[in-house]
Write an enzyme that holds these catalytic residues in place. Structure first.
Site, PDB file in Angstrom:
ATOM      1  N   GLU A  34       0.814  -1.215   0.000  1.00 55.34           N
ATOM      2  CA  GLU A  34       0.000   0.000   0.000  1.00 55.34           C
ATOM      3  C   GLU A  34       0.848   1.266   0.000  1.00 55.34           C
ATOM      4  O   GLU A  34       0.346   2.362   0.199  1.00 55.34           O
ATOM      5  CB  GLU A  34      -0.931  -0.016   1.232  1.00 55.34           C
ATOM      6  CG  GLU A  34      -1.897  -1.207   1.215  1.00 55.34           C
ATOM      7  CD  GLU A  34      -2.949  -1.178   2.324  1.00 55.34           C
ATOM      8  OE1 GLU A  34      -2.852  -0.336   3.237  1.00 55.34           O
ATOM      9  OE2 GLU A  34      -3.878  -2.016   2.260  1.00 55.34           O
TER      10      GLU A  34
ATOM     11  N   THR B 270       0.443   1.002  10.448  1.00 56.74           N
ATOM     12  CA  THR B 270       0.511   0.753   9.009  1.00 56.74           C
ATOM     13  C   THR B 270       0.671   2.060   8.228  1.00 56.74           C
ATOM     14  O   THR B 270       0.988   2.042   7.047  1.00 56.74           O
ATOM     15  CB  THR B 270      -0.770   0.048   8.510  1.00 56.74           C
ATOM     16  OG1 THR B 270      -1.908   0.839   8.897  1.00 56.74           O
ATOM     17  CG2 THR B 270      -0.894  -1.351   9.088  1.00 56.74           C
TER      18      THR B 270
ATOM     19  N   THR C  88      -8.777   5.434  16.469  1.00 53.36           N
ATOM     20  CA  THR C  88      -7.363   5.367  16.099  1.00 53.36           C
ATOM     21  C   THR C  88      -7.053   6.171  14.833  1.00 53.36           C
ATOM     22  O   THR C  88      -7.797   6.132  13.857  1.00 53.36           O
ATOM     23  CB  THR C  88      -6.937   3.907  15.878  1.00 53.36           C
ATOM     24  OG1 THR C  88      -7.877   3.275  15.013  1.00 53.36           O
ATOM     25  CG2 THR C  88      -6.896   3.155  17.200  1.00 53.36           C
TER      26      THR C  88
ATOM     27  N   ASP D 137     -18.165   1.430  11.622  1.00 55.16           N
ATOM     28  CA  ASP D 137     -16.774   1.471  11.166  1.00 55.16           C
ATOM     29  C   ASP D 137     -16.579   2.555  10.113  1.00 55.16           C
ATOM     30  O   ASP D 137     -15.771   2.415   9.205  1.00 55.16           O
ATOM     31  CB  ASP D 137     -16.331   0.090  10.630  1.00 55.16           C
ATOM     32  CG  ASP D 137     -14.831  -0.017  10.430  1.00 55.16           C
ATOM     33  OD1 ASP D 137     -14.092   0.836  10.954  1.00 55.16           O
ATOM     34  OD2 ASP D 137     -14.403  -0.960   9.734  1.00 55.16           O
TER      35      ASP D 137
ATOM     36  N   ASN E 124     -12.002   4.099   0.869  1.00 52.07           N
ATOM     37  CA  ASN E 124     -11.181   3.736   2.019  1.00 52.07           C
ATOM     38  C   ASN E 124      -9.895   4.585   2.037  1.00 52.07           C
ATOM     39  O   ASN E 124      -9.931   5.751   1.656  1.00 52.07           O
ATOM     40  CB  ASN E 124     -10.948   2.218   2.024  1.00 52.07           C
ATOM     41  CG  ASN E 124     -10.702   1.685   3.424  1.00 52.07           C
ATOM     42  OD1 ASN E 124      -9.821   2.166   4.133  1.00 52.07           O
ATOM     43  ND2 ASN E 124     -11.478   0.705   3.848  1.00 52.07           N
ATOM     44  N   TRP E 125      -8.784   4.010   2.451  1.00 49.08           N
ATOM     45  CA  TRP E 125      -7.550   4.792   2.660  1.00 49.08           C
ATOM     46  C   TRP E 125      -6.885   5.202   1.347  1.00 49.08           C
ATOM     47  O   TRP E 125      -6.021   6.071   1.342  1.00 49.08           O
ATOM     48  CB  TRP E 125      -6.538   3.971   3.477  1.00 49.08           C
ATOM     49  CG  TRP E 125      -6.174   2.706   2.767  1.00 49.08           C
ATOM     50  CD1 TRP E 125      -6.796   1.499   2.888  1.00 49.08           C
ATOM     51  CD2 TRP E 125      -5.192   2.555   1.735  1.00 49.08           C
ATOM     52  NE1 TRP E 125      -6.248   0.603   1.996  1.00 49.08           N
ATOM     53  CE2 TRP E 125      -5.255   1.218   1.287  1.00 49.08           C
ATOM     54  CE3 TRP E 125      -4.254   3.418   1.162  1.00 49.08           C
ATOM     55  CZ2 TRP E 125      -4.422   0.729   0.282  1.00 49.08           C
ATOM     56  CZ3 TRP E 125      -3.431   2.926   0.150  1.00 49.08           C
ATOM     57  CH2 TRP E 125      -3.517   1.597  -0.274  1.00 49.08           C
TER      58      TRP E 125
ATOM     59  N   CYS F 267     -11.278 -16.495  12.164  1.00 46.79           N
ATOM     60  CA  CYS F 267     -10.534 -16.763  10.923  1.00 46.79           C
ATOM     61  C   CYS F 267     -10.869 -15.843   9.756  1.00 46.79           C
ATOM     62  O   CYS F 267     -10.031 -15.609   8.884  1.00 46.79           O
ATOM     63  CB  CYS F 267     -10.781 -18.206  10.469  1.00 46.79           C
ATOM     64  SG  CYS F 267     -10.746 -19.425  11.792  1.00 46.79           S
TER      65      CYS F 267
ATOM     66  N   CYS G 218      -8.866 -12.784   7.846  1.00 51.44           N
ATOM     67  CA  CYS G 218      -7.766 -12.970   6.889  1.00 51.44           C
ATOM     68  C   CYS G 218      -8.091 -14.007   5.810  1.00 51.44           C
ATOM     69  O   CYS G 218      -7.564 -13.915   4.702  1.00 51.44           O
ATOM     70  CB  CYS G 218      -6.497 -13.397   7.625  1.00 51.44           C
ATOM     71  SG  CYS G 218      -5.853 -12.119   8.712  1.00 51.44           S
TER      72      CYS G 218
HETATM   73 CA    CA Z   1     -11.996   0.036  11.374  1.00 47.55          CA
END
Ligand code: CA
Length: 713
Positions: A92, A188, A262, A327, A420-421, A637, A640
């Site tokens: 990224e 990240t 965050t 979120d 998103n980012w 699980c 990922c």
């Molecule tokens: Ca989040």
């Protein structure tokens, strides 16, 4: 002409030229930094890509124009360099290019310094992050880039270390642990340097942490200040008046669950106003009946917060999503610009956070100027025209105790966001902002508050995993998939409207770059790197790269040549946890940087990820066991390995796993940690052998579902 006006000071340019050994560029074309057409002092241009967003305003616009609409046909590979780490994962990073050297980060926080003209490796650094750290990382073991200043390369490592490397050699100058290793913090995002300070945030909003931003001394790595983004326990005393004020918007015992907020990605800096802008994330946990059972806005979740970069003192905030339980982070890229709105020049921040609205905010005061949804939204009827506060629909409050339901709330955008980012870019000549938009629904369903705990420090958002995930009925899955879209969007921030869009095959695509050549560059999930006419959206050039792209491209010049470069490695949250709508996405066969120039003569080998045979054992488990396995799988699980066992990333697709037929081998991975160094956590502390067995049975069933119906998503 290479660019419209060389803007670095002549002295700096000369040093750069000498270092790069390119004397031809050392003509006295340099002049004082000039204000760009729009963005003023914030948007000054260089021949390098010296800052994460190219300039303090983070416009990701370059006035290099050798590669333009007339010449782009001749854009060819100049060089490529592979990014080696312990496993193929998402890439990224935005590369930084200074004085002929490119600094790029990759999976597991590795860093490469490359000759930006040839791709030759000058040095490589691996911080040797422990493999078990992967369990703390919601969204892949990615890194979004380094900062370079004062002879140092600054890296935020996945395990929470801030590391300063010597710019020449890559050796460690200093390193400091910025997080509590007992908690599930990760880094990240890319650090930013403001004056003599390094600014870094962290992630962990799905793991029960309290968000904060810290400034460290660039010379020594000593902490200078820390700004918490959500309040702690009032009994411990508040760190600042801002935290006291914020605490009045929370209820219950939120501090026990961290609170979240965050600051895991975006920052911007206005040197004239001397304000640092921080984008903050979602609540922890998402579930409001756990986090703040009496309601409240929960400041500073999902907000843009302005602080003083010297002290971390709070100045103002704008909250995009009060009482966030979806979120809907506001950690998305912020661009600073000076826009003419209603006849007046306004100093603004532009952001398209996850909640689906494009915001234009006054960056001096934090006042709302305008906002419009850029994708369909199902959680609100819209924004108050004066304050920008959303009118939240009652049915969207799926996790508030009094409105909890037995059926999921179908939220749009999803937790993946309308955007998103992935970095946006702003072209001051077209006046448009370009970004990767996505549409997808998500079924939000809350767990009862009394059933919630963070005991295992693992991913836990307070959702009900027994009633969670996409239905496994192939027809319903196909229907939901048809609602999922991705496109490159060109948005007019003044008129607050779409100008053009380019539809894409998957919802998960790359960040953008805008240039004075009238072009927008973007890589996409199908592995194509494209250039578009910035005004019309007409595709003008493409190149297949053999991996989906999520990172944003950069451009720079060395000597008399302009280069365009992009780092590849499809990954990040969606390919990991939502393989299904991403079937046309290309998992990485390689992690690499690919660089282009006009008339480039490099050869780019196209590569294909290894294929696996679908050969599951017979599914003999009872419906009860399968159901228990489904719940356990989606608790531990799916983040990922994918919703319902469907995944389209470089992480193993478990329906094809040869471990399914042998419980002993399966358990060696799940409970024995034999692949921990590569990022498969050891789950023996929160899964029993019985849990592992029902998870295996569930995956065997899912593999047989696919075998019986290969068309099944
Ligand atoms: Ca989040």
């Amino acid at each position: 002409m290479l660019n419209k006006s060389m803007s670095r000071s002549r002295a700096v340019l000369l040093v750069g030229c000498l270092l790069a050994g390119v004397l031809s560029a050392c003509s006295p074309s340099g002049s004082d930094p000039h204000p760009a057409a729009n963005g003023g002092y914030l948007a000054q241009q260089t021949v390098d890509w010296a800052l994460h967003g190219n300039n303090p305003a983070e416009t990701r616009y370059s006035d290099l124009d050798q590669i333009n609409q007339d010449t782009v046909n001749d854009l060819k590979v100049a060089w490529f360099a592979d990014i080696e780490s312990r496993s193929l994962r998402g890439v990224e990073a935005t590369p930084i290019v200074i004085d002929g050297v490119m600094y790029v980060s990759g999976p597991w926080s590795v860093v490469l310094a490359l000759d930006a003209r040839t791709g030759e490796t000058l040095w490589a650094y691996d911080p040797e992050v422990e493999g078990a750290t992967a369990r703390k990382a919601c969204c892949d073991v990615v890194n979004r880039g380094v900062a370079v200043a004062d002879g140092k390369v600054l890296l935020g490592a996945l395990d929470g270390r801030l590391i300063a490397l010597d710019q020449q050699s890559g050796s460690v100058v200093w390193q400091t642990q910025t997080t509590d290793l007992e908690k599930s913090y990760t880094i990240t995002g890319a650090p930013r340097v403001i004056g003599d300070k390094v600014i870094i945030g962290n992630g962990g909003g799905e793991y029960g942490v309290r968000g904060y931003v810290t400034a460290y001394d660039l010379e020594t790595g000593t902490q200078v200040w820390r700004f918490y983004t959500v309040p702690g326990n009032p009994e411990d005393g508040f760190e600042s008046a801002a935290m006291k004020m914020a605490a009045e918007t929370w209820t219950g015992e939120w501090w026990k669950h961290g609170g979240g907020g965050t600051a895991w990605d975006s920052f911007a800096y206005d040197p004239e106003l001397d304000l640092l802008y921080v984008g903050t994330g979602n609540g922890s946990p998402w579930n409001v009946s756990v986090r703040s059972p009496g309601g409240g806005d929960n400041l500073f979740l999902s907000s843009i917060v302005a602080v003083r970069p010297d002290t971390g003192e709070y100045v103002w905030h704008f909250q995009t999503t009060p009482e966030d339980q979806w979120d809907y982070t506001a950690t998305q890229h912020m661009i600073l610009a000076d826009l003419e709105i209603d006849g007046a020049i306004r100093k603004v921040i532009m952001q398209a956070p996850k909640n689906g609205f494009f915001y234009v905010i006054d960056r001096e005061t934090g006042a709302f100027i305008s906002g419009q949804n850029y994708v369909p939204v199902s959680w609100t009827t819209g924004l108050d025209p004066e304050t920008g506060r959303p009118d939240i629909l009652p049915e969207a409050r799926y996790s508030a105790a009094e409105t909890q339901k037995d059926t999921p709330f179908l939220g749009m955008p999803s937790p993946g966001g309308g955007h998103n980012w992935h970095p946006m870019s702003f072209n001051p000549e077209t006046g448009l902002v370009y970004f990767a938009a996505m549409e997808m629904p998500y079924g939000y369903i809350a767990l009862d508050a009394e059933d919630f705990s963070y005991t295992d420090k693992a991913w836990n958002t307070g959702e009900d995993y027994a009633r969670f995930s996409m239905p496994e009925d192939p027809e319903i899955r196909a229907q939901i998939r048809s609602m999922m879209k991705g496109y490159l969007l060109a948005w007019d921030p003044v008129a607050q409207k779409e100008v053009w869009r380019h539809p894409l095959a998957t919802p998960w695509n790359g960040g953008t770059l805008s240039t004075a050549g009238g072009l927008v560059f973007q890589g996409n999930g199908e592995g194509y790197f494209n250039a578009f006419d910035a005004a019309t959206g007409k595709k003008m050039w493409e190149q297949q790269l053999s991996s989906g792209v999520v990172a944003a491209p950069v451009t720079y010049a060395i000597g008399d040549e302009q280069y365009v470069s992009v780092a590849i490695g499809w990954g990040g949250v969606l390919p990991l946890n939502l393989g299904e709508p991403l079937k046309r996405g290309v998992p990485p066969a390689v992690n690499r940087v690919v660089t282009f120039k006009l008339g480039g003569e490099g050869e780019l080998p196209l590569e294909t990820a290894a294929a696996f045979e679908l050969d599951p054992p017979e599914s003999i488990a009872s419906a009860e066991v399968i159901s228990a396995g489904r719940t356990a799988y989606h608790k531990s699980c799916w983040m990922c390995h994918g919703d319902s066992g469907v995944n389209n990333s470089s992480v193993p697709n478990l329906r094809y796993s040869r471990t399914l037929g042998d419980p002993e081998i399966f358990n060696a991975f799940v409970l024995g940690g034999i692949a921990e160094a590569r990022g498969m956590p050891n789950f023996s502390d929160n899964l029993t052998p019985d849990d592992a067995e029902v998870i295996r049975a569930y995956l065997v069933r899912r593999a047989n579902d696919l075998k019986n119906n290969p068309e099944m998503p």
